[in-house]
Write an enzyme that holds these catalytic residues in place. Structure first.
Site, short mmCIF file in Angstrom:
data_model
loop_
_atom_site.label_atom_id
_atom_site.label_comp_id
_atom_site.label_asym_id
_atom_site.label_seq_id
_atom_site.Cartn_x
_atom_site.Cartn_y
_atom_site.Cartn_z
N ARG A 7 0.81 -1.23 0.00
CA ARG A 7 0.00 0.00 0.00
C ARG A 7 0.83 1.26 0.00
O ARG A 7 0.48 2.23 -0.67
CB ARG A 7 -1.03 -0.03 1.12
CG ARG A 7 -0.49 0.16 2.50
CD ARG A 7 -1.58 -0.09 3.49
NE ARG A 7 -2.10 -1.46 3.32
CZ ARG A 7 -3.34 -1.83 3.62
NH1 ARG A 7 -4.18 -0.95 4.08
NH2 ARG A 7 -3.71 -3.08 3.46
N THR A 8 1.92 1.28 0.72
CA THR A 8 2.71 2.50 0.73
C THR A 8 3.28 2.78 -0.66
O THR A 8 3.28 3.90 -1.15
CB THR A 8 3.85 2.40 1.77
OG1 THR A 8 3.27 2.17 3.05
CG2 THR A 8 4.66 3.68 1.82
N LYS A 35 21.84 -8.32 -2.48
CA LYS A 35 21.89 -7.95 -3.88
C LYS A 35 23.32 -7.67 -4.32
O LYS A 35 23.61 -7.51 -5.50
CB LYS A 35 21.05 -6.68 -4.11
CG LYS A 35 19.95 -6.90 -5.12
CD LYS A 35 19.34 -5.56 -5.51
CE LYS A 35 19.73 -5.17 -6.92
NZ LYS A 35 20.52 -3.98 -7.03
N ARG A 49 12.16 2.91 1.08
CA ARG A 49 11.84 2.10 2.25
C ARG A 49 12.99 1.14 2.46
O ARG A 49 13.49 0.54 1.51
CB ARG A 49 10.54 1.32 2.05
CG ARG A 49 10.41 0.21 3.12
CD ARG A 49 9.04 -0.36 3.24
NE ARG A 49 8.10 0.63 3.74
CZ ARG A 49 6.85 0.33 4.05
NH1 ARG A 49 6.40 -0.91 3.91
NH2 ARG A 49 6.04 1.27 4.48
N HIS A 91 8.09 6.50 9.95
CA HIS A 91 7.34 6.36 8.71
C HIS A 91 6.56 7.67 8.60
O HIS A 91 5.37 7.73 8.84
CB HIS A 91 6.40 5.15 8.81
CG HIS A 91 5.76 4.74 7.52
ND1 HIS A 91 5.84 5.49 6.36
CD2 HIS A 91 5.00 3.65 7.20
CE1 HIS A 91 5.16 4.88 5.41
NE2 HIS A 91 4.66 3.77 5.89
#
Lengths: 332, 438
Positions: free
Chosen positions: A58-59, A86, A108, A136
């Site tokens: 959702r964010t 990564k 994020r 947040h």
């Protein structure tokens, strides 16, 4: 511009005036969202990158929508693993962003402070979309925006924040913002989920969920973050629901017109009962809608910092008052 | 053979013998030859004596650090025995005891022998290897302790990790009891530490990092004090960081338990507030704690509860220490800043006199290791440190001899400028600017 800032990293460092200027701007964008064509050209030619080092639905959708409604060019990237897995360091991530000429980075990250690192190393603006258990800020802003729209004010309200405060960035941003705007905040949850010296935020710590809800104008229920728990923090979800779950019966202790909030995604039947989630006091979906407006405001205020001429084309002229607000820590 | 040395006109501090006197110090054939007029006349008349004017400076026994990580073998990108001992010499240290958490760990005789040999070949300071308590430092099976000690190990420790299993700790204490070496414990309950990365307190709450409570250390200090009492073995607590641990040490010593402790400079000059900007250079284990803990540590040093002062020199590469706080490794370098920080933290505020500080950095650490050393009496090893106690200097990581640049003290102005470090009569470090010697 938010003060003189190029970044939005948290609500802790914002003044009450800065928060209010964002909320006022968001109100204008909230009206834009109700138009037949809910889109403005404010960020035309600007590029925003949404970089999510932690899964989010959702964010990320909310930011992407806000960017598109502002006519920005957007690119998004999500990885479920860490940056380390990564094989790229945060510094290299920063260098790549710089090389691509991106204007605003929405990040994020699972590590608290990762957005601060990027902000230090980038000329681009950085918006914290949630860092570890730290803050947040756009969620905090949209919660406070929703409270303000619903109840007409923030100062003097009694707000209960319930649940796993220790691991909650939503709680930290809410607490900072609400206290700066003059609300009185009471928190409650399992003692194992109350972080050390939490009262130093300026909050009251209630001994039970009932005591926190009693007389509350607003009850904000935190998601119990199962993925963050270690086994020893609470015996079981059943026990949690029994002792801390917000039920219709517990909610009767609050003011009769109480506003019930949840940042989502909900664990129905655990921290929030089904009939509370869907009940008449719930503004949970309104929070989602408001989230887009608040994120538009933040993007607009940060991206507009270099281009007052372009910003002037937007229909949000009154919001530009915020440019003249006093600043806390000038950039540079 | 190096020529004899005469350190002319310095203030000689030999705190182990209670001496504080301005005199010439004569060194010859790797030993202290004599003081002033008492030095052999034959030596004083030799033409090949190198005379170094050290007026205005302090001359003291070479500093010894019983807690460093030299990273060799296996992690030479972080440090080597050569660079680590160069850093030691630059910091005024003539001897260092290195922890066994290398790759592979120092858990078998050939690995101890390797360190001893590399130190002889490339070392700029004496190197005392510390052997692992358990094979692979895995906490399961004891190493061949006697063999390792015969090979040159001066103590055993699983540092980097605690000896978690109390039964193994008990046996290690029993097996070393009559060997004259301590078991050095990295005191930390791994369960209480959990995924913590900094001190648990208001700062961790505010900035949203996982906390390590002070009791993660203190419960193991208490456990090991009881095990030392029961076994009669000798335990040394590494890098004490918490007020509660100081309290336990004090009480245990009063009960006659054979327990000693050390701390490191950063715990005396920084608190958890240094983590506020998420700077990985403020990340070490145990973590920087509260101002209350810091004050208790200073008190513990002042009253002797904490016997000696170490560094926990832990070099890391720049890449490893860059980025977010959570994923950065624990540890900071310390050899090249320790003396200045200790003077600043302990001597300037008058918690210790300068001779008392020197004692805690010389004879005391030798005593903890059960060795003789740390004095300038004639016949002793010519391990000497010369420094200017008050002259300020600025910390510049780029000037470090260590490969590690991970210091939170960049740009700090410190007292305690090291001018000369002599190991076995040989000059291991000499500050480039001769002018500073005046």
């Amino acid at each position: 511009m938010i003060g003189n800032r190029k970044d939005l990293l948290g609500l802790e460092e914002l003044s009450a005036e800065e928060i209010i200027s964002i909320l006022d701007t968001a109100r204008t964008f909230r009206e834009v969202l109700d138009r037949p064509i809910p889109k403005v050209p404010s960020l035309r030619g600007r590029t925003v990158a949404n970089i999510f080092f932690e899964p989010s639905t959702r964010t990320r959708l909310s930011f992407e929508l806000a960017e598109k409604r502002l006519s920005a060019d957007t690119v998004s990237f999500q990885t479920s693993g860490s940056s380390v897995s990564k094989g790229e360091t945060l510094r290299d991530t920063a260098r790549n962003i710089e090389a691509m000429g991106i204007h605003i980075v929405v990040i994020r990250h699972h590590a608290s402070g990762a957005p601060h690192y990027l902000a230090r190393h980038l000329d681009a603006g950085v918006i914290n979309a949630g860092d570890g258990a730290h803050e947040h800020p756009t969620q905090g802003l949209l919660d406070i925006f929703t409270i303000r729209e619903r109840r007409g004010r923030v100062a003097g309200l009694k707000v209960a924040i319930l649940g796993d405060v220790m691991h909650s960035r939503v709680a930290r941003s809410n607490i900072w913002g609400l206290i700066k705007l003059g609300a009185s905040v009471t928190i409650a949850g399992p003692p194992t989920m109350m972080p050390a010296e939490v009262e130093r935020f300026g909050v009251a710590v209630a001994k039970s969920v009932e005591a926190a809800i009693e007389g509350a104008d607003v009850v904000n229920i935190l998601r119990i973050q199962l993925e963050r728990q270690r086994g020893s923090l609470y015996p079981s979800l059943r026990e949690y629901a029994r002792v801390y779950g917000v039920t219709r019966e517990r909610l009767r202790l609050a003011k009769s017109d109480v506003t019930v909030m949840h940042p989502g995604p909900m664990n129905r039947g655990v921290e929030i009962a089904q009939d509370v989630a869907d009940g008449e006091h719930s503004v949970i979906l309104e929070q989602v809608t408001n989230g887009v407006a608040v994120r538009m405001a933040v993007l607009y205020l940060l991206a507009g910092r270099d281009t007052p001429a372009e910003a002037a084309e937007t229909p949000t002229v009154e919001a530009k008052k915020s440019h003249d607000e006093p600043t806390l820590s000038p950039r540079g | 053979m190096t020529s004899p040395l005469c350190l002319r006109g310095g203030r000689i501090l030999d705190p182990a013998r209670g001496i504080d006197r301005s005199q010439d110090l004569w060194l010859d054939q790797g030993r202290v030859a004599g003081w002033g007029e008492d030095a052999p006349a034959a030596l004083r008349s030799r033409p090949d004596v190198e005379v170094i004017d050290v007026r205005g400076a302090v001359v003291c026994p070479g500093l010894v650090d019983i807690h460093v990580h030299l990273r060799e073998p296996g992690q030479e990108d972080r440090e080597t025995i050569e660079t680590g001992t160069l850093a030691a010499a630059r910091g005024g240290f003539t001897a260092v005891a290195c922890m066994p958490n290398t790759d592979p760990p120092l858990d078998e005789r050939p690995r101890i022998e390797y360190v001893v040999r590399r130190a002889r070949e490339a070392g700029h300071a004496r190197v005392f290897p510390i052997a692992a308590v358990t094979r692979g430092q895995l906490g399961e099976q004891l190493t061949e302790i006697q063999d390792l000690i015969e090979a040159g190990a001066v103590a055993i420790s699983d540092d980097g990790k605690p000896v978690r299993n109390a039964e193994i700790m008990r046996r290690a204490l029993e097996l070393t009891r009559d060997l004259g070496v301590p078991v050095i414990q990295h005191a930390e309950d791994p369960d209480l530490k959990g995924s913590g990365v900094m001190h648990e307190g208001w700062v961790s709450t505010r900035i949203g990092l996982a906390g390590i409570p002070d009791v993660a250390e203190s419960v193991m200090v208490a456990r090991d004090a009881l095990l030392a009492e029961m076994t009669g073995g000798r335990v040394h607590i590494a890098h004490v960081s918490a007020a509660r641990s100081v309290d336990i040490l004090r009480k245990a010593k009063a009960r006659g338990i054979r327990i000693t402790g050390e701390t490191a400079p950063h715990y005396l000059v920084l608190t958890d507030e240094a983590v506020e900007t998420y700077d990985p250079r403020a990340k070490m284990n145990p973590p920087l704690r509260s101002a209350r803990d810091r004050d208790a540590l200073i008190e513990g040093v002042a009253d002797g509860t904490l016997d000696c002062l170490a560094t926990d020199h832990a070099p890391h590469t720049e890449i490893d220490k860059d980025g977010d706080f959570d994923s950065a490794p624990f540890g900071i370098v310390g050899l090249e800043t320790a003396l200045g920080l200790y003077i600043k933290a302990l001597v300037e505020p008058k918690h210790l006199t300068l001779p008392e500080l020197i004692l805690r950095m010389t004879a005391k650490p030798y005593e903890v290791l059960g060795r003789r050393g740390g004095t300038l009496e004639p016949g002793a090893d010519a391990d000497v440190t010369v420094f200017h106690p008050s002259e300020p200097w600025t910390v510049r990581a780029s000037e470090f001899k260590s490969k590690g640049r991970n210091t939170p003290f960049e740009g700090w102005q410190l007292p305690g400028r090291v001018l000369l470090t002599i190991v076995g009569g040989r000059i291991a470090y000499r500050e480039a600017a001769e002018a500073a010697l005046r």
